[in-house]
Design a protein around this motif. Structure first.
Motif, PDB file in Angstrom:
ATOM      1  N   ASP A   1       0.836  -1.207   0.000  1.00  0.00           N
ATOM      2  CA  ASP A   1       0.000   0.000   0.000  1.00  0.00           C
ATOM      3  C   ASP A   1       0.873   1.261   0.000  1.00  0.00           C
ATOM      4  O   ASP A   1       0.636   2.200   0.757  1.00  0.00           O
ATOM      5  CB  ASP A   1      -0.946   0.001   1.207  1.00  0.00           C
ATOM      6  CG  ASP A   1      -2.009   1.091   1.113  1.00  0.00           C
ATOM      7  OD1 ASP A   1      -2.267   1.567  -0.005  1.00  0.00           O
ATOM      8  OD2 ASP A   1      -2.569   1.478   2.164  1.00  0.00           O
ATOM      9  N   GLU A   2       1.864   1.284  -0.894  1.00  0.00           N
ATOM     10  CA  GLU A   2       2.755   2.438  -0.978  1.00  0.00           C
ATOM     11  C   GLU A   2       2.525   3.286  -2.222  1.00  0.00           C
ATOM     12  O   GLU A   2       3.189   4.299  -2.404  1.00  0.00           O
ATOM     13  CB  GLU A   2       4.218   1.973  -0.941  1.00  0.00           C
ATOM     14  CG  GLU A   2       4.611   1.373   0.409  1.00  0.00           C
ATOM     15  CD  GLU A   2       6.023   0.839   0.441  1.00  0.00           C
ATOM     16  OE1 GLU A   2       6.573   0.698   1.542  1.00  0.00           O
ATOM     17  OE2 GLU A   2       6.587   0.555  -0.646  1.00  0.00           O
ATOM     18  N   ASP A   3       1.588   2.898  -3.092  1.00  0.00           N
ATOM     19  CA  ASP A   3       1.271   3.685  -4.282  1.00  0.00           C
ATOM     20  C   ASP A   3       0.154   4.675  -3.984  1.00  0.00           C
ATOM     21  O   ASP A   3      -0.729   4.401  -3.163  1.00  0.00           O
ATOM     22  CB  ASP A   3       0.807   2.782  -5.425  1.00  0.00           C
ATOM     23  CG  ASP A   3       1.918   1.950  -6.036  1.00  0.00           C
ATOM     24  OD1 ASP A   3       3.066   2.062  -5.567  1.00  0.00           O
ATOM     25  OD2 ASP A   3       1.628   1.186  -6.981  1.00  0.00           O
ATOM     26  N   ARG A   4       0.179   5.801  -4.694  1.00  0.00           N
ATOM     27  CA  ARG A   4      -0.912   6.773  -4.636  1.00  0.00           C
ATOM     28  C   ARG A   4      -1.202   7.259  -6.053  1.00  0.00           C
ATOM     29  O   ARG A   4      -0.289   7.502  -6.833  1.00  0.00           O
ATOM     30  CB  ARG A   4      -0.555   7.965  -3.746  1.00  0.00           C
ATOM     31  CG  ARG A   4      -0.349   7.622  -2.280  1.00  0.00           C
ATOM     32  CD  ARG A   4      -1.642   7.156  -1.624  1.00  0.00           C
ATOM     33  NE  ARG A   4      -1.475   6.900  -0.208  1.00  0.00           N
ATOM     34  CZ  ARG A   4      -1.110   5.726   0.315  1.00  0.00           C
ATOM     35  NH1 ARG A   4      -0.859   4.698  -0.486  1.00  0.00           N
ATOM     36  NH2 ARG A   4      -0.989   5.575   1.622  1.00  0.00           N
ATOM     37  N   LEU A   5      -2.497   7.404  -6.365  1.00  0.00           N
ATOM     38  CA  LEU A   5      -2.941   7.911  -7.657  1.00  0.00           C
ATOM     39  C   LEU A   5      -3.644   9.253  -7.468  1.00  0.00           C
ATOM     40  O   LEU A   5      -4.341   9.459  -6.474  1.00  0.00           O
ATOM     41  CB  LEU A   5      -3.888   6.922  -8.330  1.00  0.00           C
ATOM     42  CG  LEU A   5      -3.338   5.528  -8.613  1.00  0.00           C
ATOM     43  CD1 LEU A   5      -4.418   4.654  -9.242  1.00  0.00           C
ATOM     44  CD2 LEU A   5      -2.117   5.592  -9.517  1.00  0.00           C
TER      45      LEU A   5
ATOM     46  N   TYR B   1      10.098   2.313   1.160  1.00  0.00           N
ATOM     47  CA  TYR B   1      10.384   2.326   2.595  1.00  0.00           C
ATOM     48  C   TYR B   1       9.151   2.657   3.431  1.00  0.00           C
ATOM     49  O   TYR B   1       9.129   2.398   4.622  1.00  0.00           O
ATOM     50  CB  TYR B   1      11.540   3.272   2.954  1.00  0.00           C
ATOM     51  CG  TYR B   1      12.851   2.892   2.334  1.00  0.00           C
ATOM     52  CD1 TYR B   1      13.326   1.585   2.389  1.00  0.00           C
ATOM     53  CD2 TYR B   1      13.622   3.829   1.660  1.00  0.00           C
ATOM     54  CE1 TYR B   1      14.533   1.234   1.801  1.00  0.00           C
ATOM     55  CE2 TYR B   1      14.836   3.490   1.074  1.00  0.00           C
ATOM     56  CZ  TYR B   1      15.284   2.190   1.153  1.00  0.00           C
ATOM     57  OH  TYR B   1      16.482   1.843   0.571  1.00  0.00           O
ATOM     58  N   SER B   2       8.130   3.265   2.824  1.00  0.00           N
ATOM     59  CA  SER B   2       6.833   3.481   3.470  1.00  0.00           C
ATOM     60  C   SER B   2       5.957   4.225   2.470  1.00  0.00           C
ATOM     61  O   SER B   2       6.400   4.575   1.380  1.00  0.00           O
ATOM     62  CB  SER B   2       6.970   4.297   4.768  1.00  0.00           C
ATOM     63  OG  SER B   2       7.002   5.678   4.490  1.00  0.00           O
ATOM     64  N   ASP B   3       4.724   4.508   2.871  1.00  0.00           N
ATOM     65  CA  ASP B   3       3.817   5.270   2.007  1.00  0.00           C
ATOM     66  C   ASP B   3       3.842   6.761   2.313  1.00  0.00           C
ATOM     67  O   ASP B   3       3.144   7.540   1.666  1.00  0.00           O
ATOM     68  CB  ASP B   3       2.392   4.750   2.158  1.00  0.00           C
ATOM     69  CG  ASP B   3       1.823   4.994   3.562  1.00  0.00           C
ATOM     70  OD1 ASP B   3       2.615   5.223   4.501  1.00  0.00           O
ATOM     71  OD2 ASP B   3       0.587   4.943   3.720  1.00  0.00           O
ATOM     72  N   GLU B   4       4.641   7.196   3.287  1.00  0.00           N
ATOM     73  CA  GLU B   4       4.521   8.553   3.813  1.00  0.00           C
ATOM     74  C   GLU B   4       4.792   9.633   2.777  1.00  0.00           C
ATOM     75  O   GLU B   4       4.030  10.594   2.643  1.00  0.00           O
ATOM     76  CB  GLU B   4       5.463   8.732   5.009  1.00  0.00           C
ATOM     77  CG  GLU B   4       5.041   7.933   6.227  1.00  0.00           C
ATOM     78  CD  GLU B   4       6.211   7.631   7.141  1.00  0.00           C
ATOM     79  OE1 GLU B   4       6.432   8.421   8.084  1.00  0.00           O
ATOM     80  OE2 GLU B   4       6.908   6.621   6.912  1.00  0.00           O
ATOM     81  N   LEU B   5       5.896   9.503   2.037  1.00  0.00           N
ATOM     82  CA  LEU B   5       6.214  10.549   1.074  1.00  0.00           C
ATOM     83  C   LEU B   5       5.309  10.468  -0.148  1.00  0.00           C
ATOM     84  O   LEU B   5       4.945  11.503  -0.718  1.00  0.00           O
ATOM     85  CB  LEU B   5       7.688  10.475   0.666  1.00  0.00           C
ATOM     86  CG  LEU B   5       8.162  11.625  -0.223  1.00  0.00           C
ATOM     87  CD1 LEU B   5       7.821  12.981   0.365  1.00  0.00           C
ATOM     88  CD2 LEU B   5       9.657  11.508  -0.503  1.00  0.00           C
ATOM     89  N   ALA B   6       4.921   9.268  -0.572  1.00  0.00           N
ATOM     90  CA  ALA B   6       3.967   9.157  -1.679  1.00  0.00           C
ATOM     91  C   ALA B   6       2.668   9.865  -1.325  1.00  0.00           C
ATOM     92  O   ALA B   6       2.087  10.576  -2.150  1.00  0.00           O
ATOM     93  CB  ALA B   6       3.718   7.690  -2.015  1.00  0.00           C
TER      94      ALA B   6
END
Length: 368
Positions: A28-32, A50-55
């Motif tokens: 769950d590290e992708d964002r659209l 490494y995480s979803d935080e910056l995405a």
């Protein structure tokens, strides 16, 4: 999001464009992102690592920053976009350094005590200072498609190794046109440039990864690979946990002391559009799902599936036929991964090691 469950949506925009999205998550590290703005429509794919935080953070802010400055008639539009990317990336490391006194010397004995570091940066992501500073130690790739309001042109902005493909109707079939540069360690031009930037150093590319750690050569964040101050990277940033384990001692032995080792400068291409063109934007998880197929054939197969053709010979299974209620982006993922093979479907949906797969299919709403 739940492992093995598709997250699917569609939008119909005011100018007739139809956007179909689907994500099959694991980490769950992708964002659209889909953003309508004054000069057109922006599609964004952010693939975090490494995480979803910056995405998550970049997907909420970067497209809007670009929309505010984007002028399709300006002669310097590429330079403006590049500057926004680079400024945004610099702002991430400032979230760390601004917590300290100006000109702080991180080589001092004071900073060998983790307690002194935590007193400044905070102790967990519940602390806004700590959460903000963590954005500098994790990373994300970025792929943007900017379609002008007249639907005559598209700008493709890439940082990392997601994929943008135009399907153009030629002789009754959708022909793939790759629209972006790919910034990773399998791209010969990227590797050649990277090695030339750091002459005489050892271990620059190991296991097809930058310094043995990252497959990509360009990204937002990951400032352990970018900052000039080794003590800042090795003493301070490592305590913004959980952070990637960086073998700084090995880097020193190999002479890897000339950062940055990652770039935040995107590649930008502009294309003229023809009636009937459509787009697929996807994180690299889609491309990686085609590893059983030679790379020279992958995008032909992808466009054939979008166009409703079977490719059982190359894939080893039949396709799922579309029904009117199907989302084309989800159907594309299903047909690339397992098609009508129920045993393969069960295996693929349960695979917790597979990369996230995110796809956006764009129907420009042409009236032919």
């Amino acid at each position: 999001m739940q492992l093995g469950s598709f997250v699917t949506s569609e939008r119909r925009l005011a100018d007739g464009i139809k956007i179909f999205q689907s994500v099959l998550p694991t980490k769950d590290e992708d964002r659209l992102v889909v953003l309508e703005f004054e000069h057109g429509t922006m599609i964004g794919v952010f693939d975090g690592h490494y995480s979803d935080e910056l995405a998550e953070f970049a997907s909420e802010r970067l497209p809007r920053l670009i929309a505010e400055k984007f002028d399709p008639t300006a002669p310097d539009v590429d330079q403006v976009i590049t500057q926004i990317f680079e400024d945004f990336d610099r702002s991430l490391i400032l979230k760390v350094t601004e917590l300290f006194e100006p000109g702080e010397d991180w080589t001092g004995e004071h900073w060998t005590d983790p307690g002194n570091i935590f007193e400044v940066v905070g102790y967990s992501k519940k602390d806004p200072k700590f959460a903000g500073a963590r954005l500098a130690v994790v990373g994300t790739t970025v792929l943007l498609g900017i379609i002008d309001k007249s639907k005559k042109q598209v700008w493709v902005v890439s940082l990392g190794d997601s994929d943008a493909v135009c399907g153009r109707m030629q002789d009754g079939k959708l022909t793939p046109i790759l629209m972006n540069d790919r910034h990773n360690c399998t791209d010969a031009k990227e590797v050649e440039k990277f090695l030339a930037d750091h002459p005489g150093e050892q271990g620059l590319i190991k296991w097809n990864r930058v310094l043995g750690l990252l497959a990509i050569t360009r990204a937002l964040g990951d400032h352990q690979f970018k900052v000039q101050s080794r003590p800042l990277a090795s003493r301070i940033m490592m305590y913004l946990y959980p952070s990637p384990a960086i073998p700084f001692d090995e880097w020193d032995k190999n002479g890897n002391t000339t950062p940055p080792y990652l770039s935040s400068s995107p590649a930008i291409r502009r294309f003229d559009l023809l009636p009937g063109d459509m787009f697929v934007f996807a994180s690299d998880g889609l491309r990686d799902s085609m590893n059983q197929v030679p790379e020279t054939e992958r995008w032909d197969i992808l466009m054939a599936l979008v166009n409703g053709e079977s490719r059982e010979r190359q894939l080893g299974y039949g396709r799922v036929h579309a029904s009117p209620e199907d989302n084309p982006a989800e159907l594309l993922i299903r047909n690339m991964l397992f098609g009508d093979d129920s045993d393969k479907m069960a295996k693929e949906l349960a695979d917790s090691d597979r990369d996230d797969i995110s796809v956006v299919v764009v129907d420009l709403g042409w009236t032919l």
